[in-house]
Design an enzyme around this catalytic site. Structure first.
Site, PDB file in Angstrom:
ATOM      1  N   VAL A   1       0.470   2.378   8.241  1.00 26.34           N
ATOM      2  CA  VAL A   1       1.779   2.348   8.914  1.00 26.34           C
ATOM      3  C   VAL A   1       2.818   2.892   7.942  1.00 26.34           C
ATOM      4  O   VAL A   1       3.035   2.327   6.862  1.00 26.34           O
ATOM      5  CB  VAL A   1       2.149   0.928   9.370  1.00 26.34           C
ATOM      6  CG1 VAL A   1       3.547   0.929   9.988  1.00 26.34           C
ATOM      7  CG2 VAL A   1       1.130   0.394  10.372  1.00 26.34           C
TER       8      VAL A   1
ATOM      9  N   HIS B   1       2.736  -6.923   2.164  1.00 26.08           N
ATOM     10  CA  HIS B   1       1.764  -7.885   2.687  1.00 26.08           C
ATOM     11  C   HIS B   1       1.884  -9.183   1.889  1.00 26.08           C
ATOM     12  O   HIS B   1       1.768  -9.167   0.651  1.00 26.08           O
ATOM     13  CB  HIS B   1       0.334  -7.371   2.497  1.00 26.08           C
ATOM     14  CG  HIS B   1      -0.046  -6.175   3.311  1.00 26.08           C
ATOM     15  ND1 HIS B   1      -0.812  -6.250   4.452  1.00 26.08           N
ATOM     16  CD2 HIS B   1       0.207  -4.852   3.132  1.00 26.08           C
ATOM     17  CE1 HIS B   1      -1.014  -5.029   4.935  1.00 26.08           C
ATOM     18  NE2 HIS B   1      -0.411  -4.157   4.153  1.00 26.08           N
TER      19      HIS B   1
ATOM     20  N   HIS C   1       6.107  -1.881   4.043  1.00 25.53           N
ATOM     21  CA  HIS C   1       5.835  -3.284   4.371  1.00 25.53           C
ATOM     22  C   HIS C   1       5.158  -3.940   3.179  1.00 25.53           C
ATOM     23  O   HIS C   1       4.322  -3.339   2.516  1.00 25.53           O
ATOM     24  CB  HIS C   1       4.964  -3.400   5.627  1.00 25.53           C
ATOM     25  CG  HIS C   1       3.741  -2.535   5.619  1.00 25.53           C
ATOM     26  ND1 HIS C   1       3.801  -1.181   5.904  1.00 25.53           N
ATOM     27  CD2 HIS C   1       2.450  -2.818   5.353  1.00 25.53           C
ATOM     28  CE1 HIS C   1       2.585  -0.668   5.814  1.00 25.53           C
ATOM     29  NE2 HIS C   1       1.746  -1.640   5.470  1.00 25.53           N
TER      30      HIS C   1
ATOM     31  N   ASN D   1       0.862  -1.178   0.000  1.00 25.24           N
ATOM     32  CA  ASN D   1       0.000   0.000   0.000  1.00 25.24           C
ATOM     33  C   ASN D   1       0.900   1.230   0.000  1.00 25.24           C
ATOM     34  O   ASN D   1       1.935   1.254   0.687  1.00 25.24           O
ATOM     35  CB  ASN D   1      -0.916   0.001   1.232  1.00 25.24           C
ATOM     36  CG  ASN D   1      -2.053  -0.987   1.090  1.00 25.24           C
ATOM     37  OD1 ASN D   1      -2.595  -1.150  -0.006  1.00 25.24           O
ATOM     38  ND2 ASN D   1      -2.405  -1.659   2.167  1.00 25.24           N
TER      39      ASN D   1
HETATM   40  P1  AMP Z   1      -1.259  -0.836   5.678  1.00 19.99           P
HETATM   41  O1  AMP Z   1      -2.704  -0.508   5.537  1.00 19.99           O
HETATM   42  O2  AMP Z   1      -0.668  -1.397   4.407  1.00 19.99           O
HETATM   43  O3  AMP Z   1      -0.447   0.323   6.238  1.00 19.99           O
HETATM   44  O4  AMP Z   1      -1.213  -2.042   6.702  1.00 19.99           O
HETATM   45  C1  AMP Z   1      -0.656  -1.981   7.974  1.00 19.99           C
HETATM   46  C2  AMP Z   1      -0.870  -3.339   8.598  1.00 19.99           C
HETATM   47  O5  AMP Z   1      -0.104  -3.386   9.783  1.00 19.99           O
HETATM   48  C3  AMP Z   1      -2.325  -3.636   8.977  1.00 19.99           C
HETATM   49  O6  AMP Z   1      -2.744  -4.818   8.291  1.00 19.99           O
HETATM   50  C4  AMP Z   1      -2.256  -3.834  10.493  1.00 19.99           C
HETATM   51  O7  AMP Z   1      -3.120  -4.860  10.964  1.00 19.99           O
HETATM   52  C5  AMP Z   1      -0.797  -4.164  10.715  1.00 19.99           C
HETATM   53  N1  AMP Z   1      -0.274  -3.827  12.041  1.00 19.99           N
HETATM   54  C6  AMP Z   1      -0.437  -2.667  12.719  1.00 19.99           C
HETATM   55  N2  AMP Z   1       0.195  -2.723  13.902  1.00 19.99           N
HETATM   56  C7  AMP Z   1       0.792  -3.941  13.955  1.00 19.99           C
HETATM   57  C8  AMP Z   1       1.607  -4.609  14.923  1.00 19.99           C
HETATM   58  N3  AMP Z   1       1.934  -4.033  16.089  1.00 19.99           N
HETATM   59  N4  AMP Z   1       2.031  -5.863  14.647  1.00 19.99           N
HETATM   60  C9  AMP Z   1       1.703  -6.465  13.482  1.00 19.99           C
HETATM   61  N5  AMP Z   1       0.950  -5.888  12.529  1.00 19.99           N
HETATM   62  C10 AMP Z   1       0.495  -4.647  12.767  1.00 19.99           C
END
Ligand code: AMP
Ligand code: ZN
Length: 114
Positions: free
Chosen positions: A96, A102, A100, A87
């Site tokens: 976040v 997915h 990252h 994303n």
């Molecule tokens: P995005 O929408 O691509 O920024 O996705 C961020 C992802 O990070 C989401 O699927 C969240 O569920 C995941 N996330 C947020 N905090 C944590 C955490 N502490 N540990 C693992 N995953 C997390």
């Protein structure tokens, strides 16, 4: 980077279910898995978004994809297939701000825009 949840996981200050780690990359389970297998592959270096990548980061991003491939094999989802998603920014719903990837699979996946 202060106040970055993924930097905190990389520093082992915040617990996570870690699946893979080397000197440059960490992979851990998404805290709210959207599908049966939902793992996030992150660089240890804080880079907010794909938008912030520089040419020098190309091998790192390639390595993240290779780790995703490895973990898909390890989790037994390679044969049936899976989805890899970055994303990027506001319209994608990126929440976040630490790059990252997915890795999602283990069951049939919906349309990309779900
Ligand atoms: P995005 O929408 O691509 O920024 O996705 C961020 C992802 O990070 C989401 O699927 C969240 O569920 C995941 N996330 C947020 N905090 C944590 C955490 N502490 N540990 C693992 N995953 C997390
Ligand atoms: Zn970070």
């Amino acid at each position: 980077m202060e106040d970055c949840i993924f930097c905190s996981i990389v520093a082992k200050e915040t617990p996570a279910n870690i699946e893979y780690e080397d000197e440059e990359i960490m992979a851990f389970w998404d805290i709210e898995p959207k599908v049966e297998v939902h793992i996030l592959i992150v660089p240890k270096k804080h880079i907010p978004s794909i938008t912030d990548l520089q040419d020098i980061d190309s091998p790192l991003i390639g390595k993240m994809v290779m780790v995703a491939k490895l973990l898909a094999e390890k989790k037994g989802i390679s044969e049936d297939g899976y989805r890899l998603v970055f994303n990027v920014g506001k319209h994608s719903g990126q929440v976040v701000n630490h790059i990252h990837l997915h890795l999602m699979g283990g069951e049939p996946l919906g349309e990309m825009t779900d």
